[in-house]
Design a protein around this motif. Structure first.
Motif, PDB file in Angstrom:
ATOM      1  N   TYR A 159       4.062 -29.306 -31.214  1.00 53.17           N
ATOM      2  CA  TYR A 159       4.594 -28.958 -32.524  1.00 53.17           C
ATOM      3  C   TYR A 159       3.537 -28.269 -33.376  1.00 53.17           C
ATOM      4  N   GLY A 160       3.959 -27.259 -34.134  1.00 53.42           N
ATOM      5  CA  GLY A 160       3.046 -26.594 -35.061  1.00 53.42           C
ATOM      6  C   GLY A 160       3.220 -25.089 -35.051  1.00 53.42           C
ATOM      7  N   ASN A 161       2.784 -24.446 -36.119  1.00 51.28           N
ATOM      8  CA  ASN A 161       2.931 -23.001 -36.287  1.00 51.28           C
ATOM      9  C   ASN A 161       1.649 -22.229 -36.027  1.00 51.28           C
ATOM     10  N   GLU A 162       0.614 -22.903 -35.611  1.00 50.26           N
ATOM     11  CA  GLU A 162      -0.673 -22.241 -35.332  1.00 50.26           C
ATOM     12  C   GLU A 162      -1.094 -22.515 -33.890  1.00 50.26           C
ATOM     13  N   PRO A 163      -1.619 -21.493 -33.241  1.00 53.18           N
ATOM     14  CA  PRO A 163      -1.812 -20.120 -33.724  1.00 53.18           C
ATOM     15  C   PRO A 163      -0.496 -19.354 -33.746  1.00 53.18           C
ATOM     16  N   ALA A 164      -0.396 -18.388 -34.653  1.00 61.27           N
ATOM     17  CA  ALA A 164       0.813 -17.580 -34.755  1.00 61.27           C
ATOM     18  C   ALA A 164       0.676 -16.249 -34.033  1.00 61.27           C
ATOM     19  N   ILE A 179       2.476 -20.134 -26.354  1.00 62.00           N
ATOM     20  CA  ILE A 179       3.411 -19.762 -25.295  1.00 62.00           C
ATOM     21  C   ILE A 179       4.787 -20.366 -25.569  1.00 62.00           C
ATOM     22  N   ILE A 180       4.804 -21.660 -25.854  1.00 62.41           N
ATOM     23  CA  ILE A 180       6.071 -22.349 -26.133  1.00 62.41           C
ATOM     24  C   ILE A 180       6.769 -21.722 -27.331  1.00 62.41           C
ATOM     25  N   ASN A 181       6.035 -21.471 -28.400  1.00 62.89           N
ATOM     26  CA  ASN A 181       6.640 -20.912 -29.612  1.00 62.89           C
ATOM     27  C   ASN A 181       7.209 -19.519 -29.367  1.00 62.89           C
ATOM     28  N   ALA A 182       6.496 -18.693 -28.607  1.00 67.22           N
ATOM     29  CA  ALA A 182       6.992 -17.346 -28.343  1.00 67.22           C
ATOM     30  C   ALA A 182       8.280 -17.376 -27.522  1.00 67.22           C
ATOM     31  N   PHE A 183       8.357 -18.267 -26.564  1.00 69.54           N
ATOM     32  CA  PHE A 183       9.545 -18.332 -25.714  1.00 69.54           C
ATOM     33  C   PHE A 183      10.732 -19.011 -26.391  1.00 69.54           C
ATOM     34  N   THR A 184      10.476 -19.909 -27.347  1.00 66.05           N
ATOM     35  CA  THR A 184      11.576 -20.731 -27.850  1.00 66.05           C
ATOM     36  C   THR A 184      11.828 -20.635 -29.347  1.00 66.05           C
ATOM     37  N   ARG A 185      10.927 -20.008 -30.143  1.00 66.75           N
ATOM     38  CA  ARG A 185      11.104 -19.994 -31.590  1.00 66.75           C
ATOM     39  C   ARG A 185      11.016 -18.607 -32.207  1.00 66.75           C
ATOM     40  N   MET A 186      10.670 -17.616 -31.454  1.00 65.24           N
ATOM     41  CA  MET A 186      10.403 -16.279 -31.994  1.00 65.24           C
ATOM     42  C   MET A 186      11.653 -15.640 -32.586  1.00 65.24           C
ATOM     43  N   ILE A 189       8.395 -10.708 -35.863  1.00 62.39           N
ATOM     44  CA  ILE A 189       6.977 -10.564 -35.548  1.00 62.39           C
ATOM     45  C   ILE A 189       6.437  -9.340 -36.293  1.00 62.39           C
ATOM     46  N   ASP A 190       5.112  -9.211 -36.342  1.00 54.99           N
ATOM     47  CA  ASP A 190       4.516  -8.000 -36.897  1.00 54.99           C
ATOM     48  C   ASP A 190       4.003  -7.122 -35.759  1.00 54.99           C
ATOM     49  N   GLY A 191       3.370  -6.018 -36.091  1.00 56.44           N
ATOM     50  CA  GLY A 191       2.946  -5.065 -35.086  1.00 56.44           C
ATOM     51  C   GLY A 191       1.897  -5.594 -34.135  1.00 56.44           C
ATOM     52  N   ALA A 192       1.192  -6.658 -34.526  1.00 58.63           N
ATOM     53  CA  ALA A 192       0.178  -7.260 -33.666  1.00 58.63           C
ATOM     54  C   ALA A 192       0.754  -8.373 -32.803  1.00 58.63           C
ATOM     55  N   GLY A 193       2.051  -8.648 -32.968  1.00 61.27           N
ATOM     56  CA  GLY A 193       2.671  -9.712 -32.192  1.00 61.27           C
ATOM     57  C   GLY A 193       2.515 -11.091 -32.798  1.00 61.27           C
ATOM     58  N   CYS A 194       2.234 -11.155 -34.090  1.00 59.34           N
ATOM     59  CA  CYS A 194       2.144 -12.440 -34.790  1.00 59.34           C
ATOM     60  C   CYS A 194       3.534 -12.889 -35.206  1.00 59.34           C
ATOM     61  N   LEU A 195       3.823 -14.173 -35.028  1.00 59.49           N
ATOM     62  CA  LEU A 195       5.149 -14.711 -35.300  1.00 59.49           C
ATOM     63  C   LEU A 195       5.251 -15.227 -36.731  1.00 59.49           C
ATOM     64  N   ASP A 196       6.423 -15.009 -37.335  1.00 54.34           N
ATOM     65  CA  ASP A 196       6.766 -15.663 -38.605  1.00 54.34           C
ATOM     66  C   ASP A 196       7.752 -16.769 -38.289  1.00 54.34           C
ATOM     67  N   PHE A 197       7.526 -17.965 -38.835  1.00 54.49           N
ATOM     68  CA  PHE A 197       8.385 -19.102 -38.539  1.00 54.49           C
ATOM     69  C   PHE A 197       9.296 -19.494 -39.693  1.00 54.49           C
ATOM     70  N   ALA A 198       9.145 -18.833 -40.838  1.00 58.18           N
ATOM     71  CA  ALA A 198       9.901 -19.244 -42.018  1.00 58.18           C
ATOM     72  C   ALA A 198      11.282 -18.603 -42.077  1.00 58.18           C
ATOM     73  N   ALA A 199      11.377 -17.326 -41.739  1.00 58.88           N
ATOM     74  CA  ALA A 199      12.643 -16.587 -41.870  1.00 58.88           C
ATOM     75  C   ALA A 199      13.527 -16.855 -40.659  1.00 58.88           C
ATOM     76  N   LYS A 200      14.759 -17.331 -40.928  1.00 65.65           N
ATOM     77  CA  LYS A 200      15.655 -17.721 -39.838  1.00 65.65           C
ATOM     78  C   LYS A 200      17.048 -17.134 -39.978  1.00 65.65           C
ATOM     79  N   GLU A 201      17.248 -16.320 -40.980  1.00 62.93           N
ATOM     80  CA  GLU A 201      18.588 -15.786 -41.215  1.00 62.93           C
ATOM     81  C   GLU A 201      18.715 -14.392 -40.590  1.00 62.93           C
ATOM     82  N   GLY A 202      19.532 -13.523 -41.202  1.00 59.63           N
ATOM     83  CA  GLY A 202      19.761 -12.199 -40.665  1.00 59.63           C
ATOM     84  C   GLY A 202      18.586 -11.267 -40.861  1.00 59.63           C
ATOM     85  N   LEU A 203      18.783 -10.007 -40.480  1.00 56.51           N
ATOM     86  CA  LEU A 203      17.684  -9.055 -40.495  1.00 56.51           C
ATOM     87  C   LEU A 203      17.144  -8.787 -41.888  1.00 56.51           C
TER      88      LEU A 203
END
Length: 274
Positions: A159-164, A179-186, A189-203
């Motif tokens: 569990y956790g949002n780091e590293p993003a 690895i787990i977060n990218a496969f199951t929570r993504m 993302i930004d251009g560097a492949g960093c994940l945002d975990f807060a936004a969950k709605e539409g585009l």
């Protein structure tokens, strides 16, 4: 033989049965791919687990974030959330057999087909920075940890949002968590492949500097099957990759959808959830 890929069940067992009937699915002849999140939030999580497990080799599923949450609650010391509907599984007489089966599911499956080339299924998508071969090796790393000794401790630590952000030199629990977060929570993302975990709605909920992972180009061209993002309602606008969104929000009152992997045709049944 027809192979169907089906979106997040999340305990919508009645709809799952209705969809299989609509498809005239025969496990002696046909095959199912399920994008994960078999359980939670809907009323029939226990029935979904039993149904998919009973299909044996006719059904292939990947792990989703809700499936991992169930394992963390049952075997990792995590707490149930207020909206969880996992209690019937946790008190079932066959719970250990079901949990053993679930814990042995993969994070990624792939196949080659004449019609679509390489087809890859994960729960949330595929990070653009990863080739399919690299993603498969990273999935193997996390799956080995889930299957190994001390898996309960790992289920707590995942569990956790780091590293993003992914880096090839990540190691230890940071590497496995990413690895787990990218496969199951993504989602975004930004251009560097960093994940945002807060936004969950539409585009339109994308944070500044972020976009859906499927709007970034790749160096290869797999056909990507994913779920997890009910707000997309099965659409991938402005996609720069071949991506099929299969979570059409059954547990939220919309529909459950199957994709025929040979013809590309979609079939849906309406949700019975309120």
């Amino acid at each position: 033989m027809t192979t169907y890929a089906i979106g997040d069940l999340q305990g919508c067992h009645e709809e799952f049965v209705a969809l299989l009937e609509r498809l005239d699915f025969d496990p002696r002849r046909d095959r199912l791919w399920l994008v994960g999140d078999l359980v939670n939030r809907g009323p029939g999580s226990l029935a979904c687990l039993r149904e998919v497990m009973a299909l044996g080799e006719a059904a292939t599923t990947v792990l989703g974030n809700h499936d991992l949450h169930l394992l963390a609650v049952a075997r990792g010391g995590a707490r149930e959330n207020r909206k969880d509907t996992l209690a019937p599984i946790l008190s079932a007489p066959d719970r250990e057999r079901l949990l053993d089966w679930l814990q042995s599911r993969p994070l990624l499956v792939r196949r080659a087909s004449p019609a679509h080339g390489e087809t890859v299924m994960t729960h949330a998508g595929l990070l653009p920075q990863w080739s399919v071969d690299q993603a498969a090796m990273l999935a193997d790393e996390a799956e080995a940890r889930l299957a190994g000794e001390g898996a309960g401790a790992f289920l707590e630590e995942m569990y956790g949002n780091e590293p993003a952000c992914w880096r090839d030199d990540l190691d230890g629990i940071d590497r496995l968590r990413m690895i787990i977060n990218a496969f199951t929570r993504m989602r975004f993302i930004d251009g560097a492949g960093c994940l945002d975990f807060a936004a969950k709605e539409g585009l339109d909920s994308a944070p500044p500097g972020f976009a859906p992972w499927f709007q970034y180009p790749r160096h290869d061209d797999p056909w990507l099957l994913f779920g997890h993002w009910a707000a997309l309602q099965g659409e991938t606008p402005a996609s720069r990759v071949r991506a099929e969104a299969l979570d059409t929000g059954c547990v939220w009152g919309s529909r459950l959808t199957a994709l025929d992997l040979e013809s590309g045709q979609r079939t849906s049944v309406p949700s019975r959830q309120r």
